[in-house]
Motif scaffolding. Sequence first.
Motif, PDB file in Angstrom:
ATOM      1  N   SER A 140       0.854  -1.189   0.000  1.00  0.00           N
ATOM      2  CA  SER A 140       0.000   0.000   0.000  1.00  0.00           C
ATOM      3  C   SER A 140       0.886   1.234   0.000  1.00  0.00           C
ATOM      4  CB  SER A 140      -0.899   0.024   1.234  1.00  0.00           C
ATOM      5  OG  SER A 140      -1.582   1.273   1.333  1.00  0.00           O
ATOM      6  N   SER A 185      -5.607   4.555  -3.418  1.00  0.00           N
ATOM      7  CA  SER A 185      -7.051   4.316  -3.323  1.00  0.00           C
ATOM      8  C   SER A 185      -7.541   3.583  -4.567  1.00  0.00           C
ATOM      9  CB  SER A 185      -7.787   5.646  -3.166  1.00  0.00           C
ATOM     10  OG  SER A 185      -7.422   6.282  -1.961  1.00  0.00           O
ATOM     11  N   ASP A 187     -10.879   1.169  -6.231  1.00  0.00           N
ATOM     12  CA  ASP A 187     -12.314   0.935  -6.102  1.00  0.00           C
ATOM     13  C   ASP A 187     -12.585  -0.531  -5.772  1.00  0.00           C
ATOM     14  OD1 ASP A 187     -15.033   1.075  -6.096  1.00  0.00           O
ATOM     15  OD2 ASP A 187     -15.256   1.716  -8.174  1.00  0.00           O
ATOM     16  N   GLN A 191     -12.225  -0.201   0.074  1.00  0.00           N
ATOM     17  CA  GLN A 191     -12.249   1.243  -0.108  1.00  0.00           C
ATOM     18  C   GLN A 191     -13.641   1.816   0.147  1.00  0.00           C
ATOM     19  OE1 GLN A 191      -9.629   3.424  -0.984  1.00  0.00           O
ATOM     20  NE2 GLN A 191     -11.126   5.005  -0.571  1.00  0.00           N
ATOM     21  N   TRP A 195     -16.010   4.882   2.753  1.00  0.00           N
ATOM     22  CA  TRP A 195     -16.698   6.038   2.200  1.00  0.00           C
ATOM     23  C   TRP A 195     -18.029   6.343   2.870  1.00  0.00           C
ATOM     24  CZ3 TRP A 195     -15.964   5.011  -3.779  1.00  0.00           C
ATOM     25  CH2 TRP A 195     -14.615   5.220  -4.109  1.00  0.00           C
ATOM     26  N   GLU A 203     -15.719   9.642  -3.139  1.00  0.00           N
ATOM     27  CA  GLU A 203     -14.709   9.439  -4.181  1.00  0.00           C
ATOM     28  C   GLU A 203     -14.117  10.773  -4.609  1.00  0.00           C
ATOM     29  OE1 GLU A 203     -14.292   7.548  -8.693  1.00  0.00           O
ATOM     30  OE2 GLU A 203     -16.031   7.067  -7.441  1.00  0.00           O
TER      31      GLU A 203
END
Length: 259
Positions: A140, A185, A187, A191, A195, A203
Motif C-alpha cells: 500500500s 485508493s 475501487d 475502499q 466512504w 470518491e
Amino acid sequence: MVTGAGQGIGAAVTRALVAAGAVVAAVDRNPGPLAALAEEFAAEPAGGDPAAGGVRPYVLDVTDAAAVESAVDLVERQLGPLAVLVNVAGILRTSPAVELTDEDWAATFAVNTTGVFHTCRAVGRRMAERGTGAVVTVGSNAAGVPRAGMAAYAASKAAATMFTRCLGLELARSGVRCNIVSPGSTDTEMQRALWGGDAEAAERRVVDGDPAGWRVGIPLGRIAQPADIAEAVAFLVSDRARHITMHDLYVDGGATLRA
C-alpha cells in the motif's frame, strides 16, 4: 498462487494471470466469493489437461502456518511447481492510533504481515530449490506516507514490504525475484467501506484531497480500478521484468507524490 483471490484486487490479479495463460491456485478464506470466481473459468481446459489454464480454488486462512504449508503441498501435487506467488490477502481496521485495540492490531498484522511471511516461507523455499520463481506482495502507498486513522494498516504493510525486499535479497542468487506493488485508493469493497453513504462525494474527496486529514489528492484525477493494480502485478511476474527485484512499484495516480 494468488491469496485474497475472492474479490477486489486479488480477483483482478487472478483474471489477469489467467488471461496471460496461467493456471491460478486461487486462495481465500471465504469459500463463497472463491467459488464464484472459479465458476467464471469452469469450462474444461483444452485436451482435459488439469494444468492447462484457468482457476483452481483453495480455501485457506493465511494466518495458519500449518495450513499454508499443507495447501502449498497440495497445490504442487495437483498443479505442479509454483512459478508465481502473489500476496493480496489483507484486512483494514481503522482507528486513531491511541484508540487501537489489541485485537485490531493483532488481527491486522496476522493477515497483512504474518500471512505474507507464511506464504513466502512455504513457496519461496521451494522456488529457491528449483532456481526460479517470482513473488509479488501487494502492499500500500500507506506504507510510505502516513495516513490518519490507518496506523495498524500502514505499519503492517510497511513490515510486509520490507520483509519482501529482504526475501528478494536473500533469494536473488537462486534466481527468485521478489517485488512489491503498492496501490493507492482503489475501487474495492475495502475502499467503499471507508466512504460511508455518499460514495460519489467520498470518491471526489479522495481525488481532490483532504487538507483536514493531511491527505494529498490524486493528480491523475481518478480512483484506480483493481485491473490497474493487476496489470502491474502481471508485468512484474512476467519475463518482461526478469531484471527487476526488490522493487516497490507505486500504482496510485501520483497520490503520494512518491514521497
